[in-house]
Design an enzyme around this catalytic site. Sequence first.
Site, PDB file in Angstrom:
ATOM      1  N   LYS A 197       1.031  -1.326  -0.108  1.00 10.80           N
ATOM      2  CA  LYS A 197      -0.095   0.121   0.017  1.00 10.80           C
ATOM      3  C   LYS A 197       0.995   1.104   0.084  1.00 10.80           C
ATOM      4  O   LYS A 197       2.074   1.219   0.561  1.00 10.80           O
ATOM      5  CB  LYS A 197      -0.924  -0.034   1.274  1.00 10.80           C
ATOM      6  CG  LYS A 197      -1.998   0.852   1.380  1.00 10.80           C
ATOM      7  CD  LYS A 197      -3.374  -0.040   0.584  1.00 10.80           C
ATOM      8  CE  LYS A 197      -4.394   1.058   0.322  1.00 10.80           C
ATOM      9  NZ  LYS A 197      -5.631   0.107  -0.040  1.00 10.80           N
ATOM     10  N   GLY A 244     -26.233   2.525   0.432  1.00 10.64           N
ATOM     11  CA  GLY A 244     -24.941   2.978  -0.783  1.00 10.64           C
ATOM     12  C   GLY A 244     -25.379   2.484  -1.918  1.00 10.64           C
ATOM     13  O   GLY A 244     -25.131   1.106  -2.216  1.00 10.64           O
ATOM     14  N   VAL A 245     -25.826   3.227  -2.817  1.00  5.43           N
ATOM     15  CA  VAL A 245     -26.179   2.591  -4.226  1.00  5.43           C
ATOM     16  C   VAL A 245     -25.237   3.130  -5.525  1.00  5.43           C
ATOM     17  O   VAL A 245     -25.986   3.965  -6.574  1.00  5.43           O
ATOM     18  CB  VAL A 245     -27.954   2.493  -4.517  1.00  5.43           C
ATOM     19  CG1 VAL A 245     -28.288   1.614  -3.829  1.00  5.43           C
ATOM     20  CG2 VAL A 245     -28.492   3.863  -4.265  1.00  5.43           C
ATOM     21  N   GLY A 246     -24.087   3.428  -5.005  1.00  5.60           N
ATOM     22  CA  GLY A 246     -22.971   3.986  -6.059  1.00  5.60           C
ATOM     23  C   GLY A 246     -22.765   2.945  -7.228  1.00  5.60           C
ATOM     24  O   GLY A 246     -23.576   2.117  -7.454  1.00  5.60           O
ATOM     25  N   VAL A 272     -20.863   0.098  -6.920  1.00  8.32           N
ATOM     26  CA  VAL A 272     -21.110  -1.282  -6.642  1.00  8.32           C
ATOM     27  C   VAL A 272     -22.588  -1.537  -6.262  1.00  8.32           C
ATOM     28  O   VAL A 272     -23.281  -2.478  -6.604  1.00  8.32           O
ATOM     29  CB  VAL A 272     -20.126  -1.831  -5.499  1.00  8.32           C
ATOM     30  CG1 VAL A 272     -20.665  -3.231  -5.036  1.00  8.32           C
ATOM     31  CG2 VAL A 272     -18.771  -1.526  -5.758  1.00  8.32           C
ATOM     32  N   TYR A 295     -25.207  -0.037  -7.091  1.00 11.57           N
ATOM     33  CA  TYR A 295     -26.062  -0.162  -8.161  1.00 11.57           C
ATOM     34  C   TYR A 295     -26.132  -1.558  -8.858  1.00 11.57           C
ATOM     35  O   TYR A 295     -27.118  -2.299  -9.183  1.00 11.57           O
ATOM     36  CB  TYR A 295     -25.785   0.972  -9.281  1.00 11.57           C
ATOM     37  CG  TYR A 295     -26.617   0.781 -10.577  1.00 11.57           C
ATOM     38  CD1 TYR A 295     -28.134   1.141 -10.724  1.00 11.57           C
ATOM     39  CD2 TYR A 295     -26.030   0.124 -11.566  1.00 11.57           C
ATOM     40  CE1 TYR A 295     -28.511   1.003 -11.889  1.00 11.57           C
ATOM     41  CE2 TYR A 295     -26.611  -0.048 -13.012  1.00 11.57           C
ATOM     42  CZ  TYR A 295     -28.171   0.336 -12.863  1.00 11.57           C
ATOM     43  OH  TYR A 295     -28.753   0.152 -14.095  1.00 11.57           O
TER      44      TYR A 295
HETATM   45  P1  NAD Z   1     -19.298   4.980  -4.651  1.00 13.59           P
HETATM   46  O1  NAD Z   1     -18.674   6.229  -4.267  1.00 13.59           O
HETATM   47  O2  NAD Z   1     -19.719   4.828  -6.226  1.00 13.59           O
HETATM   48  O3  NAD Z   1     -20.738   4.862  -3.908  1.00 13.59           O
HETATM   49  C1  NAD Z   1     -20.916   4.854  -2.618  1.00 13.59           C
HETATM   50  C2  NAD Z   1     -22.286   5.525  -2.322  1.00 13.59           C
HETATM   51  O4  NAD Z   1     -22.646   5.634  -0.973  1.00 13.59           O
HETATM   52  C3  NAD Z   1     -22.617   6.813  -3.303  1.00 13.59           C
HETATM   53  O5  NAD Z   1     -23.507   6.675  -3.829  1.00 13.59           O
HETATM   54  C4  NAD Z   1     -22.708   7.797  -1.941  1.00 13.59           C
HETATM   55  O6  NAD Z   1     -23.520   8.720  -2.110  1.00 13.59           O
HETATM   56  C5  NAD Z   1     -23.240   6.595  -0.762  1.00 13.59           C
HETATM   57  N1  NAD Z   1     -23.158   7.245   0.428  1.00 13.59           N
HETATM   58  C6  NAD Z   1     -22.092   8.011   1.038  1.00 13.59           C
HETATM   59  N2  NAD Z   1     -22.254   8.182   2.226  1.00 13.59           N
HETATM   60  C7  NAD Z   1     -23.478   7.779   2.675  1.00 13.59           C
HETATM   61  C8  NAD Z   1     -24.197   7.416   3.811  1.00 13.59           C
HETATM   62  N3  NAD Z   1     -23.932   8.172   4.975  1.00 13.59           N
HETATM   63  N4  NAD Z   1     -25.540   6.578   3.664  1.00 13.59           N
HETATM   64  C9  NAD Z   1     -25.727   6.110   2.553  1.00 13.59           C
HETATM   65  N5  NAD Z   1     -25.273   6.201   1.404  1.00 13.59           N
HETATM   66  C10 NAD Z   1     -24.174   7.029   1.343  1.00 13.59           C
HETATM   67  O7  NAD Z   1     -18.097   3.780  -4.355  1.00 13.59           O
HETATM   68  P2  NAD Z   1     -18.343   2.292  -4.654  1.00 13.59           P
HETATM   69  O8  NAD Z   1     -17.207   2.099  -5.768  1.00 13.59           O
HETATM   70  O9  NAD Z   1     -19.687   1.949  -4.951  1.00 13.59           O
HETATM   71  O10 NAD Z   1     -17.913   1.464  -3.279  1.00 13.59           O
HETATM   72  C11 NAD Z   1     -18.665   1.271  -2.413  1.00 13.59           C
HETATM   73  C12 NAD Z   1     -17.873   0.809  -1.061  1.00 13.59           C
HETATM   74  O11 NAD Z   1     -17.226  -0.438  -1.383  1.00 13.59           O
HETATM   75  C13 NAD Z   1     -16.728   1.675  -0.482  1.00 13.59           C
HETATM   76  O12 NAD Z   1     -16.492   1.280   0.753  1.00 13.59           O
HETATM   77  C14 NAD Z   1     -15.622   0.999  -1.224  1.00 13.59           C
HETATM   78  O13 NAD Z   1     -14.237   1.261  -0.682  1.00 13.59           O
HETATM   79  C15 NAD Z   1     -15.722  -0.405  -1.318  1.00 13.59           C
HETATM   80  N6  NAD Z   1     -15.176  -1.274  -2.269  1.00 13.59           N
HETATM   81  C16 NAD Z   1     -15.466  -0.961  -3.686  1.00 13.59           C
HETATM   82  C17 NAD Z   1     -14.809  -1.645  -4.689  1.00 13.59           C
HETATM   83  C18 NAD Z   1     -15.266  -1.102  -6.038  1.00 13.59           C
HETATM   84  O14 NAD Z   1     -14.914  -2.230  -7.048  1.00 13.59           O
HETATM   85  N7  NAD Z   1     -15.751  -0.089  -6.370  1.00 13.59           N
HETATM   86  C19 NAD Z   1     -13.878  -2.709  -4.232  1.00 13.59           C
HETATM   87  C20 NAD Z   1     -13.901  -3.020  -2.915  1.00 13.59           C
HETATM   88  C21 NAD Z   1     -14.325  -2.329  -2.215  1.00 13.59           C
END
Ligand code: NAD
Length: 351
Positions: A78, A178-180, A182, A184
């Site tokens: 890291k 959280g429907v970002g 991942v 979604y």
């Molecule tokens: P993202 O930023 O696209 O989605 C996160 C969502 O959470 C956003 O829509 C945001 O508005 C929402 N959010 C923020 N604060 C919130 C709250 N208090 N209550 C409800 N929703 C809230 O991130 P992502 O890429 O979808 O990743 C989601 C999680 O998974 C993160 O913790 C990330 O570290 C972890 N993760 C992601 C991946 C990946 O491939 N993207 C891989 C491993 C781990």
Amino acid sequence: MMDENQFRGHEQVVYLHDRESGLKAFIAVHDTSLGPGAGGCRMWNYDNELDALNDVLRLSRGMSYKNAVAGLALGGGKAVIIGNSRTDKSEALFRAFGRMIEGLGGKYISAEDVGMTVEDMEIIASETSYVAGLTKGAHASGDPSPFTATGVFLGIRAAVKHRLGRDSIEGLTIAVQGVGHVGYHLCKQLYGAGAKLLVSDINQDALNRVVSEFGAEIVDLDNILFAEADVLSPCALGAIVNDDTIDHIKAKIIAGAANNQLARDDHGQALMDRNILYAPDYVINAGGIINIAAETRGAYDVDWVNAKVDHIYDSLKVIFERSVSENRSTSRIADELAHEIIEKARVADRR
Ligand code: NAD
């Protein structure tokens, strides 16, 4: 001075300082028994260098565990850049950082993490070949989120099978925080499998999309963790299982993508005591790193990625079963499994 607990067998820790660009960073390589230490680069405004050092030590060890259980030929590493990700970025800083990664000769492979963008990583990659997770170039793997979501979906199915004794998730209620990116893709798969969705997000557009496409029901931000649901799937924030929340969680299963879901290690045992099955975060959310790892093997091969992601179901099954037979929390068992895999590679290396 140092929190000695954070030093657990790290192979190499480097402090980087470039006077011209102002770069201050640490790179920690925890273990390379399985392969080069791979893990993201984080840019964060740490209060002091000791905080940054502790963070990089903790995170690099976490990457060793994650890569090992995911069955990757990668060790754990890291990097943390000390600085404000809104005001302190410059091309010179990222170039200097890239040259220093190159100087490690491939012992550390970097990727995007908190505070960094793919564009920042591309500048770094102009100085070193030891960067993965890019969107351009011959081996680019693109957006990892759909793969992470598939891994989480399979992990939910493994947890449902173990805790509820069912192969299907049809008719189950699943609360997704959280429907970002991942969240979604996960909702899409859950909806396809007949689950009822409860969702929360601070982003109204993201919510509207899953409501209109998958008939999800919105739950307010303060209540999603405590929703009447079969499964709670945290896909936003870390530390959602903490002293304040744990007694109010009604779901029988916690299985989601967010990193560092347990505020403290002992919350793993506390969940077990409450008969809540926890899918260890770094096991269930490994789809993203698996996709990135594909770049380090040469030409990107989606079949290889899918086979590894499919294996998340089996890894969790083993962890759940061992947790029962050994009467220890799933989070402890996952760490032990990672240790065993790394130790085996270490012994093989010595031969
Ligand atoms: P993202 O930023 O696209 O989605 C996160 C969502 O959470 C956003 O829509 C945001 O508005 C929402 N959010 C923020 N604060 C919130 C709250 N208090 N209550 C409800 N929703 C809230 O991130 P992502 O890429 O979808 O990743 C989601 C999680 O998974 C993160 O913790 C990330 O570290 C972890 N993760 C992601 C991946 C990946 O491939 N993207 C891989 C491993 C781990």
